[in-house]
Design a protein around this motif. Structure first.
Motif, PDB file in Angstrom:
ATOM      1  N   ARG A  14      73.464  49.958   8.385  1.00  0.00           N
ATOM      2  CA  ARG A  14      72.587  49.630   9.504  1.00  0.00           C
ATOM      3  C   ARG A  14      73.123  48.498  10.388  1.00  0.00           C
ATOM      4  NH1 ARG A  14      67.739  52.234   8.957  1.00  0.00           N
ATOM      5  NH2 ARG A  14      67.438  53.263   6.951  1.00  0.00           N
ATOM      6  N   THR A  15      73.951  47.638   9.823  1.00  0.00           N
ATOM      7  CA  THR A  15      74.557  46.575  10.626  1.00  0.00           C
ATOM      8  C   THR A  15      75.848  47.099  11.234  1.00  0.00           C
ATOM      9  OG1 THR A  15      73.634  44.887   9.170  1.00  0.00           O
ATOM     10  CG2 THR A  15      75.447  44.221  10.613  1.00  0.00           C
ATOM     11  N   VAL A  16      75.870  47.250  12.545  1.00  0.00           N
ATOM     12  CA  VAL A  16      77.006  47.879  13.223  1.00  0.00           C
ATOM     13  C   VAL A  16      77.606  46.911  14.238  1.00  0.00           C
ATOM     14  CG1 VAL A  16      77.793  49.888  14.515  1.00  0.00           C
ATOM     15  CG2 VAL A  16      75.798  50.074  13.024  1.00  0.00           C
ATOM     16  N   VAL A  17      78.921  46.799  14.210  1.00  0.00           N
ATOM     17  CA  VAL A  17      79.643  46.023  15.214  1.00  0.00           C
ATOM     18  C   VAL A  17      79.969  46.965  16.370  1.00  0.00           C
ATOM     19  CG1 VAL A  17      81.640  44.574  15.676  1.00  0.00           C
ATOM     20  CG2 VAL A  17      80.634  44.614  13.392  1.00  0.00           C
ATOM     21  N   ALA A  18      79.590  46.591  17.578  1.00  0.00           N
ATOM     22  CA  ALA A  18      79.826  47.428  18.753  1.00  0.00           C
ATOM     23  C   ALA A  18      80.329  46.570  19.899  1.00  0.00           C
ATOM     24  CB  ALA A  18      78.545  48.153  19.153  1.00  0.00           C
ATOM     25  N   VAL A  19      80.843  47.213  20.933  1.00  0.00           N
ATOM     26  CA  VAL A  19      81.343  46.508  22.112  1.00  0.00           C
ATOM     27  C   VAL A  19      80.801  47.175  23.369  1.00  0.00           C
ATOM     28  CG1 VAL A  19      83.467  45.776  20.954  1.00  0.00           C
ATOM     29  CG2 VAL A  19      83.448  47.919  22.256  1.00  0.00           C
ATOM     30  N   GLY A  20      80.897  46.462  24.484  1.00  0.00           N
ATOM     31  CA  GLY A  20      80.548  47.029  25.775  1.00  0.00           C
ATOM     32  C   GLY A  20      81.757  47.663  26.423  1.00  0.00           C
ATOM     33  N   ARG A  21      81.545  48.396  27.507  1.00  0.00           N
ATOM     34  CA  ARG A  21      82.642  49.123  28.145  1.00  0.00           C
ATOM     35  C   ARG A  21      83.703  48.201  28.734  1.00  0.00           C
ATOM     36  NH1 ARG A  21      81.583  53.170  31.706  1.00  0.00           N
ATOM     37  NH2 ARG A  21      79.423  53.582  31.145  1.00  0.00           N
ATOM     38  N   PRO A 123      78.716  57.348  14.686  1.00  0.00           N
ATOM     39  CA  PRO A 123      77.602  56.495  15.091  1.00  0.00           C
ATOM     40  C   PRO A 123      76.298  57.256  14.885  1.00  0.00           C
ATOM     41  CG  PRO A 123      79.339  56.492  16.763  1.00  0.00           C
ATOM     42  CD  PRO A 123      79.658  57.602  15.791  1.00  0.00           C
ATOM     43  N   VAL A 124      75.302  56.556  14.387  1.00  0.00           N
ATOM     44  CA  VAL A 124      74.003  57.178  14.128  1.00  0.00           C
ATOM     45  C   VAL A 124      73.042  56.757  15.234  1.00  0.00           C
ATOM     46  CG1 VAL A 124      72.130  57.477  12.473  1.00  0.00           C
ATOM     47  CG2 VAL A 124      74.469  57.029  11.658  1.00  0.00           C
ATOM     48  N   ILE A 125      72.351  57.720  15.814  1.00  0.00           N
ATOM     49  CA  ILE A 125      71.440  57.428  16.917  1.00  0.00           C
ATOM     50  C   ILE A 125      70.013  57.813  16.548  1.00  0.00           C
ATOM     51  CG2 ILE A 125      73.212  57.607  18.706  1.00  0.00           C
ATOM     52  CD1 ILE A 125      72.253  60.461  19.254  1.00  0.00           C
ATOM     53  N   ASP A 126      69.069  57.157  17.225  1.00  0.00           N
ATOM     54  CA  ASP A 126      67.659  57.467  16.992  1.00  0.00           C
ATOM     55  C   ASP A 126      67.174  58.500  18.004  1.00  0.00           C
ATOM     56  OD1 ASP A 126      67.300  56.125  19.408  1.00  0.00           O
ATOM     57  OD2 ASP A 126      66.502  54.301  18.483  1.00  0.00           O
ATOM     58  N   GLY A 127      65.871  58.692  18.080  1.00  0.00           N
ATOM     59  CA  GLY A 127      65.313  59.696  18.973  1.00  0.00           C
ATOM     60  C   GLY A 127      65.526  59.413  20.437  1.00  0.00           C
ATOM     61  N   GLU A 128      65.856  58.159  20.783  1.00  0.00           N
ATOM     62  CA  GLU A 128      66.116  57.786  22.169  1.00  0.00           C
ATOM     63  C   GLU A 128      67.606  57.649  22.456  1.00  0.00           C
ATOM     64  OE1 GLU A 128      63.892  54.218  22.759  1.00  0.00           O
ATOM     65  OE2 GLU A 128      61.962  55.249  22.830  1.00  0.00           O
ATOM     66  N   ALA A 129      68.418  58.185  21.552  1.00  0.00           N
ATOM     67  CA  ALA A 129      69.887  58.169  21.686  1.00  0.00           C
ATOM     68  C   ALA A 129      70.465  56.759  21.634  1.00  0.00           C
ATOM     69  CB  ALA A 129      70.325  58.869  22.965  1.00  0.00           C
ATOM     70  N   LYS A 130      69.750  55.825  21.007  1.00  0.00           N
ATOM     71  CA  LYS A 130      70.246  54.457  20.863  1.00  0.00           C
ATOM     72  C   LYS A 130      70.870  54.275  19.478  1.00  0.00           C
ATOM     73  CE  LYS A 130      66.766  52.480  23.969  1.00  0.00           C
ATOM     74  NZ  LYS A 130      65.614  51.535  24.077  1.00  0.00           N
ATOM     75  N   LEU A 131      71.883  53.429  19.422  1.00  0.00           N
ATOM     76  CA  LEU A 131      72.595  53.178  18.171  1.00  0.00           C
ATOM     77  C   LEU A 131      71.676  52.520  17.144  1.00  0.00           C
ATOM     78  CD1 LEU A 131      75.444  53.203  16.781  1.00  0.00           C
ATOM     79  CD2 LEU A 131      75.669  50.834  17.569  1.00  0.00           C
ATOM     80  N   CYS A 132      71.627  53.093  15.926  1.00  0.00           N
ATOM     81  CA  CYS A 132      70.828  52.478  14.865  1.00  0.00           C
ATOM     82  C   CYS A 132      71.604  52.340  13.563  1.00  0.00           C
ATOM     83  CB  CYS A 132      69.535  53.263  14.637  1.00  0.00           C
ATOM     84  SG  CYS A 132      69.772  54.980  14.110  1.00  0.00           S
ATOM     85  N   GLY A 133      72.862  52.769  13.553  1.00  0.00           N
ATOM     86  CA  GLY A 133      73.668  52.627  12.351  1.00  0.00           C
ATOM     87  C   GLY A 133      74.985  53.350  12.506  1.00  0.00           C
ATOM     88  N   ILE A 134      75.742  53.378  11.426  1.00  0.00           N
ATOM     89  CA  ILE A 134      76.993  54.144  11.410  1.00  0.00           C
ATOM     90  C   ILE A 134      77.157  54.716  10.009  1.00  0.00           C
ATOM     91  CG2 ILE A 134      78.552  52.265  10.716  1.00  0.00           C
ATOM     92  CD1 ILE A 134      80.451  53.424  12.999  1.00  0.00           C
TER      93      ILE A 134
END
Length: 217
Positions: A14-21, A123-134
């Motif tokens: 559930r703790t995911v490291v991500a970056v912006g474009r 990447p795991v996404i929720d119902g709104e296509a937002k990142l919630c895990g990996i």
């Protein structure tokens, strides 16, 4: 009764490291090294996944360091990799669109997606296509860490769910995830059926069927 299939939400990190474009090449490398990960999702807005940068996306810069402009034949054949070699931001480096999986997908569905798309993590996404895990290959293998006692209880539920009692009085034992079935069924055609049902229990490594045919005693 048998339990519901394991979902991606049961095994994902559930703790995911991500970056912006706009993250730079060096920033991405530093983040991967600091957090000991081999890929990072690229996000925009309120957390929507738009791509993934993996080590494979970063390596062309090193591979073509010396002579990427001196081999025109190779340049034509591997143009996409050369583009990655010139890239300096996450937007230029990322593989897009991202291959993702929903949190409520089954572990089997996630494994199938990884195999078909030839990726090592999703990447795991929720119902709104937002990142919630990996979820990674290692996460999907967690189902094989279930105890023999837990597997035995679920397999027993599968066998007891037989509405017509066609399976007769089957006996079973579990050792290191391998289920051994013994006893008798009413028809030989039921043997592959019961084996398939038991093999479908998540965490079962294999099924050894020592089943005869005949009326149960």
């Amino acid at each position: 009764m048998a339990e519901s299939p394991r979902r991606v939400s049961d095994v994902m990190t559930r703790t995911v490291v991500a970056v912006g474009r706009e993250a730079s090449f060096r920033e991405i490398v530093e983040i991967m090294g600091r957090w000991k990960v081999s890929a990072v999702p690229v996000l925009e807005g309120e957390g929507r996944v738009i791509g993934v940068v993996s080590e494979a996306d970063l390596l062309p810069k090193e591979e073509f360091r010396d002579d990427m402009l001196e081999r025109p034949g190779m340049a034509r054949q591997r143009f996409a990799e050369l583009v990655k070699a010139w890239a300096v931001t996450a937007e230029e480096l990322m593989s897009s669109p991202a291959v993702t999986v929903h949190a409520d997908a089954t572990v089997a569905e996630a494994a199938r997606t990884m195999a078909i798309r030839r990726v090592k993590r999703l990447p795991v996404i929720d119902g709104e296509a937002k990142l919630c895990g990996i979820v990674s290959r290692a996460d999907l293998l967690k189902v094989f860490l279930r105890s023999d006692e837990e597997l035995q209880g679920e397999v027993r539920g599968v066998l007891l769910a037989d509405p017509l009692h066609a399976f007769g009085e089957l006996r079973m034992s579990v050792s290191d995830g391998v289920v051994t079935l013994s006893g008798q069924v009413r028809d030989a055609g039921l043997i592959p059926v019961v084996v398939r049902l038991v093999r479908g229990v998540e965490g079962v490594v294999d099924v050894a069927a020592r089943i005869g045919v005949g009326a149960p005693s």
